[in-house]
Design an enzyme around this catalytic site. Structure first.
Site, PDB file in Angstrom:
ATOM      1  N   LYS A 114       0.824  -1.214   0.000  1.00  0.00           N
ATOM      2  CA  LYS A 114       0.000   0.000   0.000  1.00  0.00           C
ATOM      3  C   LYS A 114       0.854   1.258   0.000  1.00  0.00           C
ATOM      4  O   LYS A 114       0.471   2.259  -0.595  1.00  0.00           O
ATOM      5  CB  LYS A 114      -0.973   0.003   1.184  1.00  0.00           C
ATOM      6  CG  LYS A 114      -2.126  -0.959   0.993  1.00  0.00           C
ATOM      7  CD  LYS A 114      -3.326  -0.600   1.841  1.00  0.00           C
ATOM      8  CE  LYS A 114      -4.502  -1.507   1.497  1.00  0.00           C
ATOM      9  NZ  LYS A 114      -5.648  -1.333   2.376  1.00  0.00           N
ATOM     10  N   LYS A 196      -3.202 -11.112  -6.694  1.00  0.00           N
ATOM     11  CA  LYS A 196      -4.487 -11.509  -6.120  1.00  0.00           C
ATOM     12  C   LYS A 196      -5.629 -10.678  -6.693  1.00  0.00           C
ATOM     13  O   LYS A 196      -5.423  -9.512  -7.061  1.00  0.00           O
ATOM     14  CB  LYS A 196      -4.447 -11.435  -4.594  1.00  0.00           C
ATOM     15  CG  LYS A 196      -4.384 -10.041  -4.039  1.00  0.00           C
ATOM     16  CD  LYS A 196      -4.544 -10.034  -2.522  1.00  0.00           C
ATOM     17  CE  LYS A 196      -4.519  -8.589  -2.066  1.00  0.00           C
ATOM     18  NZ  LYS A 196      -4.659  -8.349  -0.670  1.00  0.00           N
ATOM     19  N   LYS A 199     -10.027  -5.120  -6.174  1.00  0.00           N
ATOM     20  CA  LYS A 199     -10.868  -4.115  -6.845  1.00  0.00           C
ATOM     21  C   LYS A 199     -10.034  -3.145  -7.681  1.00  0.00           C
ATOM     22  O   LYS A 199     -10.548  -2.492  -8.572  1.00  0.00           O
ATOM     23  CB  LYS A 199     -11.699  -3.356  -5.821  1.00  0.00           C
ATOM     24  CG  LYS A 199     -10.834  -2.665  -4.782  1.00  0.00           C
ATOM     25  CD  LYS A 199     -11.641  -1.853  -3.816  1.00  0.00           C
ATOM     26  CE  LYS A 199     -10.759  -0.978  -2.951  1.00  0.00           C
ATOM     27  NZ  LYS A 199      -9.783  -1.664  -2.094  1.00  0.00           N
TER      28      LYS A 199
HETATM   29  P1  TYM Z   1      -9.561  -6.981   3.308  1.00  0.00           P
HETATM   30  O1  TYM Z   1     -10.658  -6.013   3.565  1.00  0.00           O
HETATM   31  O2  TYM Z   1      -8.497  -6.604   2.351  1.00  0.00           O
HETATM   32  O3  TYM Z   1     -10.149  -8.376   2.819  1.00  0.00           O
HETATM   33  C1  TYM Z   1     -11.210  -9.005   3.500  1.00  0.00           C
HETATM   34  C2  TYM Z   1     -11.074 -10.513   3.479  1.00  0.00           C
HETATM   35  O4  TYM Z   1     -11.055 -11.012   2.140  1.00  0.00           O
HETATM   36  C3  TYM Z   1      -9.895 -11.799   1.924  1.00  0.00           C
HETATM   37  N1  TYM Z   1      -9.434 -11.589   0.534  1.00  0.00           N
HETATM   38  C4  TYM Z   1      -9.151 -12.591  -0.310  1.00  0.00           C
HETATM   39  N2  TYM Z   1      -9.197 -13.922  -0.172  1.00  0.00           N
HETATM   40  C5  TYM Z   1      -8.871 -14.677  -1.243  1.00  0.00           C
HETATM   41  N3  TYM Z   1      -8.490 -14.147  -2.434  1.00  0.00           N
HETATM   42  C6  TYM Z   1      -8.427 -12.808  -2.624  1.00  0.00           C
HETATM   43  N4  TYM Z   1      -8.091 -12.319  -3.803  1.00  0.00           N
HETATM   44  C7  TYM Z   1      -8.762 -11.959  -1.532  1.00  0.00           C
HETATM   45  N5  TYM Z   1      -8.813 -10.611  -1.370  1.00  0.00           N
HETATM   46  C8  TYM Z   1      -9.227 -10.400  -0.102  1.00  0.00           C
HETATM   47  C9  TYM Z   1      -8.882 -11.283   2.931  1.00  0.00           C
HETATM   48  O5  TYM Z   1      -7.896 -12.236   3.223  1.00  0.00           O
HETATM   49  C10 TYM Z   1      -9.765 -10.982   4.121  1.00  0.00           C
HETATM   50  O6  TYM Z   1     -10.020 -12.152   4.890  1.00  0.00           O
HETATM   51  N6  TYM Z   1      -7.018  -6.176   7.512  1.00  0.00           N
HETATM   52  C11 TYM Z   1      -8.154  -6.865   6.917  1.00  0.00           C
HETATM   53  C12 TYM Z   1      -9.483  -6.455   7.510  1.00  0.00           C
HETATM   54  C13 TYM Z   1      -9.515  -6.591   8.986  1.00  0.00           C
HETATM   55  C14 TYM Z   1      -9.609  -7.797   9.724  1.00  0.00           C
HETATM   56  C15 TYM Z   1      -9.597  -7.403  11.088  1.00  0.00           C
HETATM   57  C16 TYM Z   1      -9.715  -9.131   9.366  1.00  0.00           C
HETATM   58  C17 TYM Z   1      -9.425  -5.555   9.867  1.00  0.00           C
HETATM   59  N7  TYM Z   1      -9.483  -6.033  11.148  1.00  0.00           N
HETATM   60  C18 TYM Z   1      -9.676  -8.361  12.123  1.00  0.00           C
HETATM   61  C19 TYM Z   1      -9.786 -10.095  10.401  1.00  0.00           C
HETATM   62  C20 TYM Z   1      -9.769  -9.693  11.747  1.00  0.00           C
HETATM   63  C21 TYM Z   1      -8.174  -6.522   5.423  1.00  0.00           C
HETATM   64  O7  TYM Z   1      -7.646  -5.535   4.991  1.00  0.00           O
HETATM   65  O8  TYM Z   1      -8.906  -7.409   4.685  1.00  0.00           O
END
Ligand code: TYM
Length: 332
Positions: A114, A196, A199
């Site tokens: 990022k 991966k 969006k």
């Molecule tokens: P975020 O918002 O980027 O993504 C949310 C969830 O989707 C999964 N994910 C994917 N899984 C498989 N293939 C992909 N291409 C893909 N893109 C996204 C992510 O692994 C995630 O599970 N930091 C976290 C959000 C968060 C969080 C938390 C998660 C904040 N606090 C506490 C768990 C517990 C994040 O940015 O995920």
């Protein structure tokens, strides 16, 4: 009676939910709702580490809640809430900042990615974000954190923080485990199978609310290769595009790679790609229809996130009080 184990996870409402979020995370959450005491939230506080348009953030937060419910997260069974409604996240986040090392934060790949993408806005929040994520998790003392592969590193860091904190103050936090699905943990972009699905590359990203025709078009354009001898074969090193499509097909149909190879033996990508598209469309159709219906009922959504906040803050407050006492703050 045995106490139920606890599960917790969140997603940032920084964009529309996509197939990666669904297969990597939400699908797993919904499948486990009866077995566990579950907390799922909209991680709105995390989104402002990157600039957001306020009206869009508000809209997407509510859309995400409607989509959680449409994916099968019954608000009666799961605690669904908005992160910024629970002030304890920021409060514990601060405390945990002081128990997270600069070196640890510097090694986080999401920070590296990022900060490379947003060179003009490498703010402190972007850097210390994993400490807030650790607070999100630890406030609810979960046993499992169901996430996609890319978030594993943050959960591992949370585990290091638990070890450090408990090592000083005794058993304050339960040690959480990342919970990663077998199929769908890392969905790659349809046009760029080496990165991966996200969006930021919309042409290779399938959104939960996308129209079926548009989804089918994206699958037909998915990158594969020029293999005409034995095309549908699982070989992630040499055939990453095909492996990704097989992974998606496996995650939505439950079929093994072996079964998929047998199903498409002797057939080319002209048959395979639309079949994956159709399977995805049929998986997403009921979700899209249900989310649209729920989203129209703003009063219902409000009642869900208010009830969720009440439940979540009770648990969060209990943990925070314990932490404040341990570190030596005078009780109010
Ligand atoms: P975020 O918002 O980027 O993504 C949310 C969830 O989707 C999964 N994910 C994917 N899984 C498989 N293939 C992909 N291409 C893909 N893109 C996204 C992510 O692994 C995630 O599970 N930091 C976290 C959000 C968060 C969080 C938390 C998660 C904040 N606090 C506490 C768990 C517990 C994040 O940015 O995920």
């Amino acid at each position: 009676m045995d106490e139920k184990k606890v599960m917790l996870s969140g997603i940032q409402p920084s964009g529309e939910l996509h197939l990666g979020n669904y297969l990597g995370a939400i699908k797993n959450w919904a499948a486990r709702a009866e077995e566990f005491d579950c907390y799922y939230f909209m991680a709105d506080m995390h989104t402002i580490t990157v600039r957001q348009t306020p009206a869009d953030l508000r809209r997407r937060t509510l859309e995400q809640l409607a989509q959680y419910i449409a994916c099968g997260l019954d608000p009666e069974q799961n605690t669904l809430f908005i992160q910024s409604h629970i002030p304890q996240h920021a409060e514990l986040g601060w405390v945990l900042n002081c128990y997270t090392m600069f070196g640890e934060l510097s090694r986080m790949t999401q920070f590296k990615d990022k900060s490379a993408k947003h060179k003009d806005n490498i703010n402190g929040g972007l850097f210390t974000y994993p400490a807030l994520m650790a607070a999100d998790i630890l406030l609810y003392q979960p046993d499992f954190v169901p996430v996609g592969e890319d978030q594993k590193q943050h959960v591992e860091l949370t585990r290091n923080i638990v070890q450090r904190f408990n090592g000083i103050y005794g058993d304050v936090f339960k040690m959480p485990e990342p919970y990663i699905p077998k199929a769908g943990a890392r969905v790659m972009g349809l046009t760029s199978p080496d990165s991966k699905m996200s969006k930021s590359t919309p042409e290779g990203c399938v959104f939960l609310m996308e129209a079926p025709e548009s989804i089918q078009k994206k699958f037909k354009r998915a990158v594969t290769d020029s293999d005409t001898v034995d095309p549908v074969r699982y070989d992630p090193i040499n055939k990453p595009g095909v492996a990704n499509l097989m992974n998606i097909y496996s995650a939505v149909t439950g079929k093994s790679f072996h079964e998929i190879e047998a199903e498409f033996a002797g057939q080319g990508y002209g048959r395979f790609k639309p079949a994956v598209g159709d399977a995805v469309i049929e998986t997403l159709r009921p979700i899209r229809e249900e989310a649209t219906r729920i989203l129209a009922d703003k009063a219902y959504l409000e009642s869900v996130y208010k009830a969720g906040a009440e439940k979540a803050s009770y648990t969060a407050n209990k943990t925070l009080r314990k932490v404040y006492k341990k570190v030596g703050f005078v009780p109010r």
